[in-house]
Scaffold this motif. Sequence first.
Motif, PDB file in Angstrom:
ATOM      1  N   ASP A   1      36.598  42.007  37.636  1.00  0.00           N
ATOM      2  CA  ASP A   1      36.420  41.634  36.230  1.00  0.00           C
ATOM      3  C   ASP A   1      36.420  42.830  35.291  1.00  0.00           C
TER       4      ASP A   1
ATOM      5  N   LEU B   1      34.485  46.929  29.229  1.00  0.00           N
ATOM      6  CA  LEU B   1      35.500  45.980  28.801  1.00  0.00           C
ATOM      7  C   LEU B   1      35.799  45.126  30.022  1.00  0.00           C
TER       8      LEU B   1
ATOM      9  N   ARG C   1      36.973  41.139  31.803  1.00  0.00           N
ATOM     10  CA  ARG C   1      37.731  39.896  31.619  1.00  0.00           C
ATOM     11  C   ARG C   1      36.757  38.761  31.384  1.00  0.00           C
ATOM     12  N   ALA C   2      37.083  37.915  30.422  1.00  0.00           N
ATOM     13  CA  ALA C   2      36.217  36.792  30.090  1.00  0.00           C
ATOM     14  C   ALA C   2      36.995  35.497  30.240  1.00  0.00           C
TER      15      ALA C   2
ATOM     16  N   THR D   1      37.954  32.607  26.810  1.00  0.00           N
ATOM     17  CA  THR D   1      38.036  33.155  25.465  1.00  0.00           C
ATOM     18  C   THR D   1      39.491  33.399  25.112  1.00  0.00           C
TER      19      THR D   1
ATOM     20  N   ASN E   1      40.620  36.902  26.123  1.00  0.00           N
ATOM     21  CA  ASN E   1      40.464  37.141  27.552  1.00  0.00           C
ATOM     22  C   ASN E   1      39.746  38.447  27.877  1.00  0.00           C
ATOM     23  N   GLN E   2      39.067  39.039  26.900  1.00  0.00           N
ATOM     24  CA  GLN E   2      38.301  40.257  27.111  1.00  0.00           C
ATOM     25  C   GLN E   2      37.014  40.171  26.300  1.00  0.00           C
ATOM     26  N   LYS E   3      35.997  40.831  26.807  1.00  0.00           N
ATOM     27  CA  LYS E   3      34.777  40.950  26.012  1.00  0.00           C
ATOM     28  C   LYS E   3      34.109  42.275  26.321  1.00  0.00           C
ATOM     29  N   LEU E   4      33.275  42.733  25.389  1.00  0.00           N
ATOM     30  CA  LEU E   4      32.536  43.984  25.536  1.00  0.00           C
ATOM     31  C   LEU E   4      31.117  43.686  25.987  1.00  0.00           C
ATOM     32  N   LEU E   5      30.661  44.407  27.002  1.00  0.00           N
ATOM     33  CA  LEU E   5      29.268  44.349  27.426  1.00  0.00           C
ATOM     34  C   LEU E   5      28.649  45.715  27.147  1.00  0.00           C
TER      35      LEU E   5
END
Length: 186
Positions: free
Chosen positions: A120, A142, A144-145, A148, A151-155
């Motif tokens: 991920d 960065l 994979r989500a 959404t 298809n990407q999100k920041l943690l």
Amino acid sequence: MESLEFRDVRGDLIFVEARLEPASCNKRATEFSVSSSRIQFLPWLGYTSVLAAIAFLAQLHTLHPAWLLTAVLTQLATLLYRVHRKVVSETLLVVAGLGIQTTTTFYTGRQHTRFIPWGDIIDVIIAETITMQRVLFYMALLVRAEGTKANQKLLPLFMNTWPRLACLRHIYCACQEVLSPSSKLK
């Protein structure tokens, strides 16, 4: 085990401990722990003493004892809440082929752990955010989500200790050695 001192965005001293050096683990794992300062009880004791002196001078104890009791209980509840929510350290463990684990340790000893599988993870980045008076840098994953549009999100990482850019660069370089050992970072 390497231990370094840095400052956070408020100027308080933080300690960064490299528990696993990428060079010693064949560039397959690294672990960093960022520790903040402990809760200082002397300012709380002074604040409580000043409030007690003001209450005594205003003769709150003779007017209505319940007011004084309410003030003391409110002060105690505030202190307990701050102790319960105080973060002592945040740890980032990066293991190539397995994933990334983040652990937040609180003053009371409880821990919150989050694991992100290797498949991920897209990248580790240093991002910036702009507030009214300054620019703050933070490290983020960065990933994979599912479900959404992008298809990407920041943690975001280290959101309780808020290390400065120099500290983030140090951690970032070690993480990149594990994530992509073939590339050389300067």
